[in-house]
Design a protein around this motif. Structure first.
Motif, PDB file in Angstrom:
ATOM      1  N   LYS A  36       1.044  -0.927  -0.172  1.00 40.44           N
ATOM      2  CA  LYS A  36       0.014  -0.243   0.234  1.00 40.44           C
ATOM      3  C   LYS A  36       1.197   1.112  -0.278  1.00 40.44           C
ATOM      4  O   LYS A  36       0.496   2.066  -0.273  1.00 40.44           O
ATOM      5  CB  LYS A  36      -0.381   0.268   1.172  1.00 40.44           C
ATOM      6  N   MET A  37       2.113   1.506   0.676  1.00 41.20           N
ATOM      7  CA  MET A  37       2.841   2.419   0.562  1.00 41.20           C
ATOM      8  C   MET A  37       2.883   2.842  -1.219  1.00 41.20           C
ATOM      9  O   MET A  37       3.807   3.757  -1.359  1.00 41.20           O
ATOM     10  CB  MET A  37       4.010   1.710   1.605  1.00 41.20           C
ATOM     11  N   LEU A  38       4.113   1.486  -1.414  1.00 44.30           N
ATOM     12  CA  LEU A  38       4.410   1.815  -2.874  1.00 44.30           C
ATOM     13  C   LEU A  38       2.738   2.715  -3.985  1.00 44.30           C
ATOM     14  O   LEU A  38       3.288   3.380  -4.766  1.00 44.30           O
ATOM     15  CB  LEU A  38       4.585   0.825  -3.626  1.00 44.30           C
ATOM     16  N   ARG A 120      14.341  -0.416  -3.849  1.00 41.48           N
ATOM     17  CA  ARG A 120      13.578   0.312  -3.431  1.00 41.48           C
ATOM     18  C   ARG A 120      13.264  -0.892  -2.147  1.00 41.48           C
ATOM     19  O   ARG A 120      13.338  -1.889  -2.239  1.00 41.48           O
ATOM     20  CB  ARG A 120      12.773   0.504  -3.786  1.00 41.48           C
ATOM     21  N   LEU A 121      12.238  -0.299  -1.958  1.00 46.27           N
ATOM     22  CA  LEU A 121      11.620  -1.277   0.073  1.00 46.27           C
ATOM     23  C   LEU A 121      10.700  -1.770  -1.350  1.00 46.27           C
ATOM     24  O   LEU A 121       9.223  -1.940  -1.449  1.00 46.27           O
ATOM     25  CB  LEU A 121      10.706  -0.210   0.852  1.00 46.27           C
ATOM     26  N   SER A 122      10.396  -3.553  -1.313  1.00 45.09           N
ATOM     27  CA  SER A 122       9.470  -3.941  -1.771  1.00 45.09           C
ATOM     28  C   SER A 122       9.852  -5.670  -1.672  1.00 45.09           C
ATOM     29  O   SER A 122      10.545  -5.962  -1.436  1.00 45.09           O
ATOM     30  CB  SER A 122       9.144  -4.076  -3.453  1.00 45.09           C
ATOM     31  N   THR A 123       8.847  -5.748  -1.992  1.00 47.98           N
ATOM     32  CA  THR A 123       9.076  -7.345  -1.516  1.00 47.98           C
ATOM     33  C   THR A 123      10.134  -8.732  -2.552  1.00 47.98           C
ATOM     34  O   THR A 123      10.992  -9.196  -2.308  1.00 47.98           O
ATOM     35  CB  THR A 123       8.327  -8.226  -1.888  1.00 47.98           C
ATOM     36  N   ASP A 124      10.479  -7.955  -3.889  1.00 45.32           N
ATOM     37  CA  ASP A 124      11.712  -8.555  -4.772  1.00 45.32           C
ATOM     38  C   ASP A 124      13.558  -7.488  -4.039  1.00 45.32           C
ATOM     39  O   ASP A 124      13.334  -8.547  -4.481  1.00 45.32           O
ATOM     40  CB  ASP A 124      11.642  -7.072  -5.850  1.00 45.32           C
ATOM     41  N   ASN A 125      13.532  -6.702  -2.971  1.00 46.47           N
ATOM     42  CA  ASN A 125      14.524  -6.707  -2.477  1.00 46.47           C
ATOM     43  C   ASN A 125      14.551  -7.100  -0.840  1.00 46.47           C
ATOM     44  O   ASN A 125      15.976  -7.265  -0.494  1.00 46.47           O
ATOM     45  CB  ASN A 125      14.755  -5.838  -2.477  1.00 46.47           C
ATOM     46  N   ALA A 141       1.920   5.010  13.590  1.00 47.87           N
ATOM     47  CA  ALA A 141       3.153   3.765  12.375  1.00 47.87           C
ATOM     48  C   ALA A 141       3.072   3.146  12.539  1.00 47.87           C
ATOM     49  O   ALA A 141       3.003   1.523  14.184  1.00 47.87           O
ATOM     50  CB  ALA A 141       4.055   4.576  12.556  1.00 47.87           C
ATOM     51  N   TYR A 142       3.184   1.736  11.763  1.00 45.94           N
ATOM     52  CA  TYR A 142       3.482   0.520  12.330  1.00 45.94           C
ATOM     53  C   TYR A 142       5.306   0.489  12.028  1.00 45.94           C
ATOM     54  O   TYR A 142       5.374   0.981  10.471  1.00 45.94           O
ATOM     55  CB  TYR A 142       3.122   0.035  10.402  1.00 45.94           C
ATOM     56  N   ALA A 143       5.638  -0.465  12.958  1.00 46.03           N
ATOM     57  CA  ALA A 143       7.273  -0.967  12.424  1.00 46.03           C
ATOM     58  C   ALA A 143       7.344  -2.085  12.696  1.00 46.03           C
ATOM     59  O   ALA A 143       6.281  -2.756  12.498  1.00 46.03           O
ATOM     60  CB  ALA A 143       7.501  -0.854  14.348  1.00 46.03           C
ATOM     61  N   ILE A 144       7.899  -2.153  11.553  1.00 48.46           N
ATOM     62  CA  ILE A 144       8.312  -3.213  11.094  1.00 48.46           C
ATOM     63  C   ILE A 144       9.854  -3.494  10.458  1.00 48.46           C
ATOM     64  O   ILE A 144      10.300  -3.107  10.015  1.00 48.46           O
ATOM     65  CB  ILE A 144       7.651  -2.715   8.611  1.00 48.46           C
ATOM     66  N   ASP A 145      10.209  -4.279  10.791  1.00 45.92           N
ATOM     67  CA  ASP A 145      12.196  -5.300  10.975  1.00 45.92           C
ATOM     68  C   ASP A 145      11.727  -5.409   9.347  1.00 45.92           C
ATOM     69  O   ASP A 145      11.100  -6.558   8.970  1.00 45.92           O
ATOM     70  CB  ASP A 145      11.289  -6.955  11.205  1.00 45.92           C
ATOM     71  N   ILE A 146      13.052  -5.430   8.086  1.00 47.00           N
ATOM     72  CA  ILE A 146      13.530  -5.922   7.336  1.00 47.00           C
ATOM     73  C   ILE A 146      14.919  -6.001   6.668  1.00 47.00           C
ATOM     74  O   ILE A 146      15.801  -6.466   7.499  1.00 47.00           O
ATOM     75  CB  ILE A 146      13.341  -4.361   6.186  1.00 47.00           C
ATOM     76  N   VAL A 147      14.769  -7.468   6.106  1.00 41.04           N
ATOM     77  CA  VAL A 147      16.103  -8.865   5.595  1.00 41.04           C
ATOM     78  C   VAL A 147      15.755  -8.579   4.148  1.00 41.04           C
ATOM     79  O   VAL A 147      15.093  -8.704   4.123  1.00 41.04           O
ATOM     80  CB  VAL A 147      15.349  -9.502   6.078  1.00 41.04           C
ATOM     81  N   PRO A 148      17.374  -7.753   4.260  1.00 35.05           N
ATOM     82  CA  PRO A 148      17.177  -7.721   2.932  1.00 35.05           C
ATOM     83  C   PRO A 148      17.517  -9.150   2.552  1.00 35.05           C
ATOM     84  O   PRO A 148      18.050 -10.234   2.915  1.00 35.05           O
ATOM     85  CB  PRO A 148      18.871  -6.778   2.047  1.00 35.05           C
ATOM     86  N   LYS A 149      17.365  -8.878   0.836  1.00 32.50           N
ATOM     87  CA  LYS A 149      17.455 -10.551   0.158  1.00 32.50           C
ATOM     88  C   LYS A 149      18.544 -10.942  -0.650  1.00 32.50           C
ATOM     89  O   LYS A 149      18.733 -12.317  -0.902  1.00 32.50           O
ATOM     90  CB  LYS A 149      16.404 -10.794  -0.721  1.00 32.50           C
ATOM     91  N   ARG A 154      23.715  -1.397  -0.971  1.00 30.91           N
ATOM     92  CA  ARG A 154      23.207  -0.753  -0.227  1.00 30.91           C
ATOM     93  C   ARG A 154      21.499  -0.935  -1.018  1.00 30.91           C
ATOM     94  O   ARG A 154      20.771   0.147  -0.795  1.00 30.91           O
ATOM     95  CB  ARG A 154      22.283   0.140  -2.282  1.00 30.91           C
ATOM     96  N   LEU A 155      21.516  -2.013   0.543  1.00 31.22           N
ATOM     97  CA  LEU A 155      20.510  -2.767   0.706  1.00 31.22           C
ATOM     98  C   LEU A 155      20.949  -2.714   2.262  1.00 31.22           C
ATOM     99  O   LEU A 155      22.236  -2.453   2.224  1.00 31.22           O
ATOM    100  CB  LEU A 155      19.850  -4.021   0.633  1.00 31.22           C
ATOM    101  N   PHE A 156      19.797  -2.622   3.131  1.00 35.12           N
ATOM    102  CA  PHE A 156      20.076  -2.450   4.675  1.00 35.12           C
ATOM    103  C   PHE A 156      18.894  -3.801   5.458  1.00 35.12           C
ATOM    104  O   PHE A 156      18.087  -3.469   4.880  1.00 35.12           O
ATOM    105  CB  PHE A 156      19.893  -1.375   5.430  1.00 35.12           C
TER     106      PHE A 156
END
Length: 247
Positions: A36-38, A120-125, A141-149, A154-156
């Motif tokens: 939804k953010m995208l 970019r912040l997407s499920t591809d990355n 706000a929604y707090a979401i943990d992210i893990v790079p694939k 340039r990913l974090f």
């Protein structure tokens, strides 16, 4: 009689509490929030034709007693490509050349359309994991943990916060998925954003890098005098107001 009233009151309280809990909406999935953010980001981008503004970079290394500053103008095309112009430099020349200039070059390259799709912040990355909803600067706000694939500089890895009403990125914090060099022990950064009109624009960036031999080096970036470009023709005297913005 009093005991019956107390018991009755407690049962009513439990019933109301249970009803309220059952009526609460469950948290959406992290993937749904990011999707939804995208969509919302794409909608907001249709309202402007790129932007321009200024940044001030401040670099400090206390161990070496070094300090440098750089004032930069940025222009962003409609497709997201960024162009930088250094307006003023003060202080440690080596820091300007080997750190701040490199940051500008890296960001300019990463802003190219073909590169942005890879970062970019997407499920591809990334993989996204919902943590909780919480107040951030007075807004939910929604707090979401992210893990790079992928292990790429340039990913974090870290956490992002997405506004629960506007579905805009309001904060990100973490470290690169891959250290930029052998000499770098660690890097930690925090990006903060703020709302102005229908847009959410970054307000500041703070990073701390631990480097072998040289110790800690901090970089702060402040964004100011940013102006979204109107969709049609040059700005008029009553055109778009200035706002602090960058991406």
């Amino acid at each position: 009689m009093r005991a019956h009233l107390i018991i009755g009151a407690l049962l009513l309280l439990f019933a109301v509490t249970a009803f309220g809990m059952a009526d609460d909406d469950p948290l959406p999935t992290a993937d749904a929030v990011v999707a939804k953010m995208l969509v919302r980001d794409a909608q907001r981008q249709t309202l402007i034709d790129g932007y321009r503004g200024s940044r001030r970079y401040v670099l400090e290394n206390k161990r070496m007693q070094k300090h440098t500053e750089m004032l930069v103008r940025v222009k962003c095309d409609a497709d997201g490509t960024k162009h930088f112009e250094v307006v003023d430099e003060q202080g440690w020349k080596t820091g300007q050349r080997r750190v701040l200039q490199k940051m500008l070059e890296s960001e300019a390259e990463a802003s190219l359309p073909q590169m942005r799709m890879k970062t970019r912040l997407s499920t591809d990355n990334y993989e996204f994991h919902m943590v909780r909803s919480e107040l951030l600067d007075g807004r939910m706000a929604y707090a979401i943990d992210i893990v790079p694939k992928r292990r790429e500089e340039r990913l974090f890895m870290g956490r992002i916060w997405i506004d629960a009403e506007d579905y805009a990125l309001v904060r990100s914090e973490g470290k690169p998925a891959k250290n930029p060099s052998f000499w770098t022990r660690s890097v930690h950064f925090v990006h903060r954003y703020q709302k102005n009109g229908p847009f959410w624009f970054p307000a500041s960036t703070e990073s701390l890098t631990e480097v072998l031999i040289f110790g800690s080096t901090s970089v702060r970036i402040d964004y100011f005098d940013y102006r979204p470009n109107p969709l049609h023709g040059p700005e008029t005297a009553g055109g778009t107001p200035r706002v602090p913005v960058t991406q």
